[in-house]
Design an enzyme around this catalytic site. Structure first.
Site, PDB file in Angstrom:
ATOM      1  N   HIS A  47     -85.708 -58.811 -80.583  1.00  0.00           N
ATOM      2  CA  HIS A  47     -86.310 -60.096 -80.969  1.00  0.00           C
ATOM      3  C   HIS A  47     -86.031 -60.347 -82.442  1.00  0.00           C
ATOM      4  CE1 HIS A  47     -90.082 -58.970 -83.188  1.00  0.00           C
ATOM      5  NE2 HIS A  47     -90.062 -57.895 -82.431  1.00  0.00           N
TER       6      HIS A  47
ATOM      7  N   ASP B 286     -89.886 -54.861 -88.156  1.00  0.00           N
ATOM      8  CA  ASP B 286     -90.275 -55.567 -86.930  1.00  0.00           C
ATOM      9  C   ASP B 286     -89.925 -57.047 -86.999  1.00  0.00           C
ATOM     10  OD1 ASP B 286     -93.429 -56.397 -85.299  1.00  0.00           O
ATOM     11  OD2 ASP B 286     -91.377 -56.288 -84.518  1.00  0.00           O
TER      12      ASP B 286
ATOM     13  N   GLU C   9     -90.994 -63.520 -79.606  1.00  0.00           N
ATOM     14  CA  GLU C   9     -91.511 -62.290 -78.980  1.00  0.00           C
ATOM     15  C   GLU C   9     -92.948 -62.060 -79.419  1.00  0.00           C
ATOM     16  OE1 GLU C   9     -92.413 -59.308 -80.563  1.00  0.00           O
ATOM     17  OE2 GLU C   9     -92.580 -57.999 -78.810  1.00  0.00           O
ATOM     18  N   GLU C  10     -93.210 -62.359 -80.684  1.00  0.00           N
ATOM     19  CA  GLU C  10     -94.538 -62.079 -81.239  1.00  0.00           C
ATOM     20  C   GLU C  10     -95.631 -62.956 -80.630  1.00  0.00           C
ATOM     21  OE1 GLU C  10     -94.966 -59.512 -82.809  1.00  0.00           O
ATOM     22  OE2 GLU C  10     -93.330 -59.048 -84.162  1.00  0.00           O
TER      23      GLU C  10
ATOM     24  N   ASP D  39     -86.591 -52.700 -80.603  1.00  0.00           N
ATOM     25  CA  ASP D  39     -87.681 -53.367 -81.311  1.00  0.00           C
ATOM     26  C   ASP D  39     -88.369 -52.311 -82.184  1.00  0.00           C
ATOM     27  OD1 ASP D  39     -90.606 -55.330 -80.215  1.00  0.00           O
ATOM     28  OD2 ASP D  39     -89.856 -54.796 -82.203  1.00  0.00           O
TER      29      ASP D  39
ATOM     30  N   HIS E 273     -96.719 -55.673 -88.971  1.00  0.00           N
ATOM     31  CA  HIS E 273     -97.308 -57.034 -88.972  1.00  0.00           C
ATOM     32  C   HIS E 273     -97.974 -57.372 -90.292  1.00  0.00           C
ATOM     33  CE1 HIS E 273     -97.339 -57.731 -84.310  1.00  0.00           C
ATOM     34  NE2 HIS E 273     -96.150 -57.441 -84.801  1.00  0.00           N
TER      35      HIS E 273
HETATM   36  N1  DTR Z   1     -94.857 -55.328 -79.590  1.00  0.00           N
HETATM   37  C1  DTR Z   1     -93.915 -54.969 -80.640  1.00  0.00           C
HETATM   38  C2  DTR Z   1     -94.206 -53.659 -81.294  1.00  0.00           C
HETATM   39  C3  DTR Z   1     -94.420 -52.540 -80.354  1.00  0.00           C
HETATM   40  C4  DTR Z   1     -95.585 -51.900 -80.173  1.00  0.00           C
HETATM   41  N2  DTR Z   1     -95.401 -50.892 -79.271  1.00  0.00           N
HETATM   42  C5  DTR Z   1     -94.122 -50.905 -78.870  1.00  0.00           C
HETATM   43  C6  DTR Z   1     -93.442 -50.089 -77.970  1.00  0.00           C
HETATM   44  C7  DTR Z   1     -92.110 -50.345 -77.704  1.00  0.00           C
HETATM   45  C8  DTR Z   1     -91.461 -51.418 -78.358  1.00  0.00           C
HETATM   46  C9  DTR Z   1     -92.148 -52.228 -79.272  1.00  0.00           C
HETATM   47  C10 DTR Z   1     -93.478 -51.943 -79.514  1.00  0.00           C
HETATM   48  C11 DTR Z   1     -93.922 -56.029 -81.702  1.00  0.00           C
HETATM   49  O1  DTR Z   1     -94.950 -56.161 -82.376  1.00  0.00           O
HETATM   50  O2  DTR Z   1     -92.911 -56.711 -81.868  1.00  0.00           O
HETATM   51 ZN    ZN Z   2     -94.367 -57.329 -83.942  1.00  0.00          ZN
HETATM   52 ZN    ZN Z   3     -91.187 -56.227 -82.572  1.00  0.00          ZN
END
Ligand code: DTR
Ligand code: ZN
Ligand code: ZN
Length: 316
Positions: free
Chosen positions: A125, A137, A171-172, A200, A286
């Protein structure tokens, strides 16, 4: 900033059929070591990956401090990636969607050639949260996927399977862009995708080395790579449904990927295994401090090379 393409965009996906094995594993996936012999993956220059991160940082700095969905920083990020790919011969498509009252964009890049009935995808993303530049991220994943695509072109790699790279929007906000892409595919086009590899957060400052344990063949490919460089890995356990592989998995596409950790703390046992400290894998998750100083170069390098190894091995 305007997109460098018209706002109206379609996904153009080749049409054919492919049969996934009953197990859902990659059709024709030989044991990784044999495939590795067929496809000597090049090293991904980490300096090049970091140069892309520097560009994404500059873009965020010049656009209100973030690269979030629906903001100028996201559009500028997409135009940066697209410009690099157009310059070296990729067929790029910008797919637009709306979320939260704002227009979002996916960038899809097809490398001409290969069997259109057997597509290997690598994606990440491109959007950040609104609170920061989103360099780990997920500038880390986006830059490594970009450098892998540029390396395909630079080496004029001509794989047996068709290669497609993707950068997801929103994605967020809840995997919005990747889900829109998967839902927009016909069942025929979806069945053509032999595997989707997700990246990611792969440069966390206090890194762990986590491999998704979804498709066995993809998982083994990544684990073989890390075993080959003597780096222990663990199964990624917090991510089910938490990144862009989830819509592909829900649609029956074999998936896999890499992760270096987010806000969870590294355990003492993991410190013994990987070094670092018994604190968060990424204390800037974040947050506004997720800048170019929030990257562990070794993790970015190793994960980028593992990405290249998997793309070359699974597409050969
Ligand atoms: N959701 C993703 C960060 C994230 C948290 N746990 C995992 C495990 C595998 C991949 C990504 C993630 C984000 O904040 O973009
Ligand atoms: Zn994120
Ligand atoms: Zn991410």
């Amino acid at each position: 900033m305007k997109l460098s393409v018209s706002g109206r965009a379609m996904v153009s996906v080749a049409v054919a059929t492919v049969t996934l094995l009953a197990t859902g594993s990659i059709a024709g996936a030989a044991p990784a070591p044999e495939r590795a012999a067929l496809a000597a993956a090049p090293d991904l220059p980490v300096a090049n990956v970091k140069a892309h991160l520097a560009q994404l940082q500059s873009i965020a700095t010049a656009n209100g401090g973030n690269r979030a969905h629906g903001r100028a920083g996201y559009t500028a990020s997409l135009n940066y990636v697209k410009g690099k790919l157009d310059a070296v011969g990729f067929t790029t498509t910008v797919q637009s969607f709306t979320s939260g009252g704002r227009t979002g964009y996916n960038l899809i890049a097809d490398w001409p050639g290969g069997n259109a009935n057997q597509v290997i995808m690598a994606g990440s993303h491109l959007d950040s949260v609104t609170s920061g530049a989103g360099i780990n991220d997920n500038g880390s994943g986006s830059s490594a996927v970009l450098e892998a695509a540029l390396t395909v072109a630079r080496t004029n790699y001509q794989p047996t399977k068709h290669l497609r790279f993707a950068w997801w929007g929103a994605e967020e906000l809840g995997l919005v862009g990747s889900r829109y892409y998967v839902n927009s595919l016909s069942s025929t086009n979806r069945a053509r995708i032999n595997g989707y590899l997700n990246f990611d957060m792969i440069g966390s400052p206090n890194p762990g080395y986590f491999v998704y344990d979804d498709d066995p063949a993809i998982e083994k490919t990544f684990k073989d790579y890390f075993a080959g460089i003597g780096v222990p890995t663990e199964i990624e356990t917090e991510g089910d449904g938490r990144s862009d592989h989830a819509p592909f998995k829900s649609a029956g596409v074999p998936v896999g990927g890499l992760f270096s950790g987010a806000s969870r703390a590294k355990t003492a046992a993991q410190v013994t295994k990987w070094g670092g400290t018994a604190t968060a894998f990424d204390r800037c998750y974040h947050s506004s401090c997720d800048t170019t100083s929030n990257i562990n170069d070794t993790a970015l390098d190793r994960n980028g090379d593992a990405l290249a190894y998997a793309v070359w091995t699974l597409s050969s």
